[in-house]
Design a protein around this motif. Structure first.
Motif, short mmCIF file in Angstrom:
data_model
loop_
_atom_site.label_atom_id
_atom_site.label_comp_id
_atom_site.label_asym_id
_atom_site.label_seq_id
_atom_site.Cartn_x
_atom_site.Cartn_y
_atom_site.Cartn_z
N THR A 64 -83.47 -80.29 -47.78
CA THR A 64 -82.29 -80.32 -46.90
C THR A 64 -81.69 -78.92 -46.91
O THR A 64 -80.93 -78.56 -47.81
N ALA A 65 -82.09 -78.14 -45.92
CA ALA A 65 -81.73 -76.73 -45.94
C ALA A 65 -80.28 -76.52 -45.53
O ALA A 65 -79.78 -77.14 -44.58
N PHE A 66 -79.59 -75.68 -46.30
CA PHE A 66 -78.23 -75.26 -45.98
C PHE A 66 -78.18 -73.77 -46.19
O PHE A 66 -78.99 -73.21 -46.91
N LYS A 67 -77.18 -73.15 -45.59
CA LYS A 67 -77.00 -71.72 -45.82
C LYS A 67 -75.56 -71.48 -46.19
O LYS A 67 -74.65 -72.00 -45.56
N THR A 68 -75.32 -70.69 -47.23
CA THR A 68 -73.94 -70.33 -47.54
C THR A 68 -73.50 -69.26 -46.57
O THR A 68 -74.30 -68.71 -45.80
N GLU A 69 -72.21 -68.93 -46.64
CA GLU A 69 -71.70 -67.92 -45.72
C GLU A 69 -72.32 -66.56 -45.96
O GLU A 69 -72.46 -65.76 -45.06
N GLU A 70 -72.73 -66.33 -47.21
CA GLU A 70 -73.39 -65.06 -47.51
C GLU A 70 -74.84 -65.07 -47.06
O GLU A 70 -75.56 -64.11 -47.28
N GLY A 71 -75.27 -66.18 -46.52
CA GLY A 71 -76.65 -66.23 -46.02
C GLY A 71 -77.66 -66.66 -47.07
O GLY A 71 -78.86 -66.52 -46.87
N VAL A 72 -77.19 -67.19 -48.20
CA VAL A 72 -78.12 -67.67 -49.23
C VAL A 72 -78.51 -69.11 -48.92
O VAL A 72 -77.63 -69.96 -48.70
N SER A 73 -79.79 -69.37 -48.88
CA SER A 73 -80.24 -70.73 -48.59
C SER A 73 -80.20 -71.57 -49.85
O SER A 73 -80.47 -71.08 -50.94
#
Ligand code: HEM
Lengths: 583, 374
Positions: free
Chosen positions: A374-383
């Motif tokens: 279940t892919a997500f990305k933080t605001e810093e772009g870290v998956s």
């Protein structure tokens, strides 16, 4: 052992042993050996070695251990350059197979054998010999009492001793009557031989456990295998991903059974706070065959519930996702197709994947990256992976081309891609960027090197396969050991002596004494019980309280101590902790 | 898949735990009060006895016949100083019951727990209050443990929080059960105090909401293996306290025998060192058998779960170490020169290992057992 018996003044042999020990310095080399042996098999040494063993086992929990995890040990040595190597020379990463640990337990077991064998012989003799002679002064025994049979009862001393003997026999004592026809007949009685037997069984069984464990190590084997849904494992050497044979292992030991993973299901916790998303159930449905041509059988493999097959046990030890990919090379031919096992890296099945495509033409291809269910990305772009379930599966990859180095035959880790000799094609810092795929998507590699498509996701399980022939014996010996232990702690070894004599006025005087071997907190109760039996048999009025007893007609109790009143010795000290009596 | 989680039950459980801890605290105060009060009363009795003794010439009433080297000193029942000499700490042989009994009986009036640790005739009101409060506390505590089990739909020992709360319950319950037959009320402050510490630690440091077990723990072996381990540990807790008291008492007896001042007045409430040693030996023997089963069942479970019955995992190492230390203790009792004080030390070391195994090993050591719910 000698120590213990020495304190027992009734046994003559240890006295000789003690004398031999005392006379030692002049005994020469043979004497020295004997002295060493006596020392080694002494109780004090056993105690010392036991405590030493406890201390020696501790470092194994402080430092990483090779058998459990070799790579952590290597890392530990790297991280601690100053003392890491030193610890290695001291065998602190292999504590339980180290020379010093082995020395301690081997010494302990030699001591044990040296202790058990003579003890067994002595006990065998004791069991066949008569109870020890009647001491002159029974009143010196820890439990002592007298009784008086009135003259009108018509019970001569010799009859009294015989009836006492009968009672004691019924109570499980082995009895010998002495001076039956003399003026002062007596009897010696003993019971509780099982105590020593229990002790011997216990200690011998410990040897049995050790031998069984050793045998398991010699003749057993173990291995690992990863099975993606649909895969079949056949129990042959090539079937294993990793195999650890025992020293005496022969490959003919492997029975060629097969096990196929049909389906693997995981249930995740959707209820509790804090533990949301934790797996709470793993179920693998498998099809097994004892032999290539045996009928197929459906079975369920779970954690804590192994499948046994062909003398081995198969354990569910790991699981994860295996994305299915198809790689076509520059010529458009399928160079690789199938599931790629993802190696768990972090929370929620965040896994790394490595794809090696040696068949791709003109250049071999390699991919390395991550799979997220279940892919997500933080605001810093870290998956990161937000959930263990396949809600938004994503495959992110970098690609390379060149020589994978597989052709020279050197073994490689399938989970690692050595990019030293490869040229990057896709990466985040390249113009082409990285590859990001959702199921059903495909991507065309730059420079016409080919395409990769993400076809779907399967689950895989990791299984451990073990064969340990010593296991059953270890269990049997362990059970014997506990049985022996319980008997040895709760059967009491006791001796009873009774002496009778006729008083001038016609009364028959009776005195008795009891002695326990070893710890026996219920000896007083036994004395009281025997007293009561005798009183009932001879119909001497016996009253509950000691003071009354003193003044009552027929009875006189002269306890060995002034404060040992009848009241106390009649009440049986059976505490909640009190063991069962050996009757 | 097991039962559904019931969070409300879980909250009730936490409330019960708090109430239990509160009740225990009051019980603790009562136990402490009992110690202080009895100590004062005993001192008064002693003073009186000393005065009468000085008046009358000191005539030994009868010399005990020492069989096991234990009962050498028994003169008049009121002679407290001498009576405490019964059973020197380093004695060579083990007494039988009557020798032990003598040691206690000889200690005369005012000894609240005699050598057999049976109840004396006199009433100690604070102690009774304390026990009553402890019973109340344990009932509330039981409710807490049961609601926790209902809330989670399984046995309440699947993580550190539950080990602690259930463990404390078992410790107090075992203590109360022993109290039915033996007057061990002098251990009250210790046992109840420990239970309070465990409950507080559970709520503050290890609090975990009700939840499912990880698959590795889903086995009936969890029920068997852990329950015996907790039970044995509770027994070890009792013997630890008794061994510690034994050391203090032995020291005090020696001081008093040498004519020193008796600075530890409250220890009068405690039986002689020898009686403590004998009873703790008997409890330790039971606990050792329990621990042997813990070890064996653990091995059987390990075989089921991980495919090997022994792998020197940290938890296994420490369970083994504990077992060996207590085996050493049993051996010490059979070795000349190792009974008494040294055996007591071994019993204490063994218990420290139990604590270490439970706290440090569960938290800071990595191993297969690292699922203690933190
Ligand atoms: C592998 C190491 C050993 C272990 C784990 C062990 C354990 C035990 C235990 C638990 C007991 C008490 C229960 C019973 O009486 O059966 C015991 C008693 C005894 N052991 Fe061992 N033992 C070991 C080695 C030895 C050795 C090497 C000796 C001899 C030098 C020895 C001699 C004895 C004796 C004489 C007793 C009886 C003590 C008594 O009568 O109270 N043991 N042992």
């Amino acid at each position: 052992m000698s120590e213990r018996v020495k304190s027992n003044k009734l046994s003559p042999a240890p006295v000789a042993a003690a004398k031999a020990e005392a006379a030692l310095p002049v005994l020469g080399p043979v004497g020295m050996l004997r002295w060493a042996w006596t020392q080694l098999t002494s109780m004090r040494t056993a105690l010392f070695l036991l405590l030493l063993l406890a201390v020696a086992a501790v470092p194994g929990s402080l430092f990483p251990q090779r058998p459990a995890n070799p790579s952590i040990v290597t890392q530990y040595i790297k991280d601690n350059p100053d003392y890491g190597k030193l610890l290695d020379t001291l065998q602190l990463y292999d504590v339980y197979s180290s020379a010093w640990f082995s020395a301690i337990y081997i010494l302990l077991f030699i001591s044990l054998i040296g202790c058990v064998v003579p003890r067994a012989i002595a006990h065998y003799k004791a069991m066949r010999s008569q109870p020890p002679r009647t001491p002159k002064r029974l009143s010196r025994l820890p439990e002592y009492g007298t009784m008086v049979v009135p003259a009108d009862a018509g019970l001569p001393a010799s009859d009294a001793i015989r009836s006492a003997a009968g009672l004691l026999r019924k109570r499980g004592y082995r009895v010998e009557v002495r001076d039956d026809d003399g003026a002062r007949p007596s009897l010696g009685a003993e019971r509780g031989f099982l105590k020593e037997v229990g002790n011997l069984v216990f200690h011998t069984s410990l040897i049995g456990v050790l031998v069984s464990v050793a045998a398991g190590g010699l003749f057993g084997y173990s291995g690992q295998r990863i099975l993606v849904e649909g895969d079949t494992f056949v129990n042959t050497l090539v079937g294993y991903d990793q195999f650890t044979p025992g020293t005496n292992f022969q490959s003919s030991q492997l029975q060629p059974y097969s096990i196929q993973l049909d389906k693997f299901a995981v249930t995740f916790d959707r209820e509790s706070r804090g533990k949301f998303g934790q797996p709470i159930d793993f179920t693998a449905n498998v099809t097994t065959k004892e032999n290539p041509d045996a009928p197929a059988k459906q079975e369920v493999l779970k954690v804590n519930d192994p499948v046994t097959l062909g003398g081995t046990s198969i354990y569910l030890t790991g699981n994860g996702y295996a994305p299915v990919v198809t790689v076509r090379d520059g010529a458009g031919n399928v160079a690789m197709q199938g599931p790629v096992v993802g190696k768990l890296q972090g929370e929620n099945y965040y896994s790394s994947v490595v794809i090696k495509v040696p068949d791709a033409k003109p250049d071999q291809l390699g991919f390395a990256g991550f799979f997220l269910p279940t892919a997500f990305k933080t605001e810093e772009g870290v998956s990161f992976s937000g959930d263990p379930e396949l809600i938004n599966p994503q495959l992110t990859l970098n690609s390379f081309y060149g020589d994978l180095g597989l052709d020279d035959g050197a073994p490689q880790n399938v989970f690692e891609l050595d990019v030293k000799d490869l040229t990057p094609l896709n990466a985040r810092n390249l113009d082409a960027g990285g590859i990001t795929l959702a199921p059903g998507m495909s991507y065309t590699l730059p420079d016409g090197k080919g395409t990769i498509s993400f076809d779907g996701v399967k689950r895989y399980v990791g299984v451990d396969i073990h064969h340990n022939p010593g296991q059953l014996y270890a269990l049997i010996f362990a059970l014997l050991a506990v049985g022996g232990l319980i008997i040895s702690l709760y059967v009491n070894r006791r001796r009873v002596w009774v002496r009778t004599g006729a008083h001038e006025d016609g009364r028959t005087m009776v005195e008795y004494g009891l002695l326990a071997r070893g710890e026996d907190h219920r000896l007083a109760a036994e004395a009281a019980a025997i007293r009561k039996l005798l009183a009932d048999e001879w119909q001497i009025p016996e009253s509950g309280s000691g003071d009354d007893a003193e003044s009552s007609a027929g009875i006189q109790q002269t306890p060995s101590r002034q404060d040992d009143n009848g009241a106390d010795s009649v009440s049986t000290p059976a505490g909640p902790t009190g063991p069962k009596k050996d009757q | 898949m097991p039962f559904a989680i019931n969070e409300t039950m879980g909250q009730y459980s936490e409330l019960f735990m708090l109430l239990a801890a509160g009740t225990y605290t009051v019980a603790f105060i009562a136990f402490a009060w009992d110690l202080a009060k009895s100590s004062k009363a005993l001192r008064a009795v002693d003073l009186k006895a000393a005065q009468t003794e000085q008046a009358a010439a000191k005539v030994p009433v009868g010399a005990g016949v020492g069989t096991a080297g234990a009962g050498a000193a028994s003169s008049a029942g009121t002679d407290r100083t001498e009576s405490h000499l019964a059973g020197p700490a380093g004695r060579a042989e083990r007494p039988t019951s009557s020798a032990a009994k003598q040691a206690g009986d000889a200690s005369g009036a005012g000894q609240t727990a005699d050598a057999d640790m049976r109840y004396a005739a006199e009433r100690r009101a604070p102690a009774r209050v304390a026990v009553a409060l402890t019973v109340l506390g344990v009932l509330i505590h039981a409710a807490g443990v049961i609601t926790r089990a209902l809330g989670a739909g399984r046995v309440p020992w699947g993580n550190m929080y539950e080990f602690l709360t259930t463990g404390a319950f078992v410790a107090v319950a075992v203590f109360l059960l022993v109290l039915i037959r033996r007057d061990l009320r002098f251990l009250g402050t210790f046992v109840v105090g420990l239970a309070i510490i465990m409950l507080v630690a559970a709520s503050v440091a290890y609090w975990t909401p009700v939840g499912h077990l990880v698959p590795a723990l889903q086995s009936y072996w969890l029920i068997i293996h852990v329950s015996i381990a907790v039970l044995s540990s509770a027994l070890f807790t009792l013997t630890f306290a008794m061994s510690a008291l034994q050391l203090v008492q032995a020291h005090r007896q020696k001081t008093v025998a040498a004519g020193g001042a008796d600075k530890l007045g409250f220890m009068r409430l405690v039986p002689s060192a020898l009686s403590l040693e004998n009873l703790s030996y008997r409890i330790n023997a039971i606990a050792f058998i329990g621990w042997t089963f813990t070890l064996m069942f653990g091995a059987i479970w390990a075989e089921k779960a991980w495919g090997r019955f022994w792998g020197w995992d940290t938890k296994e190492v420490w369970t083994f170490v504990i077992w060996v230390v207590y085996a050493g203790y049993l051996h010490a009792r059979a070795t000349r020169g190792w009974t008494g004080t040294r055996a007591a030390w071994l019993s204490i070391v063994g218990y420290l290992c139990v604590i270490f195994n439970f706290t440090i090993v569960n938290q800071f050591f990595n191993g297969l057992h690292s699922y203690s719910g933190l």
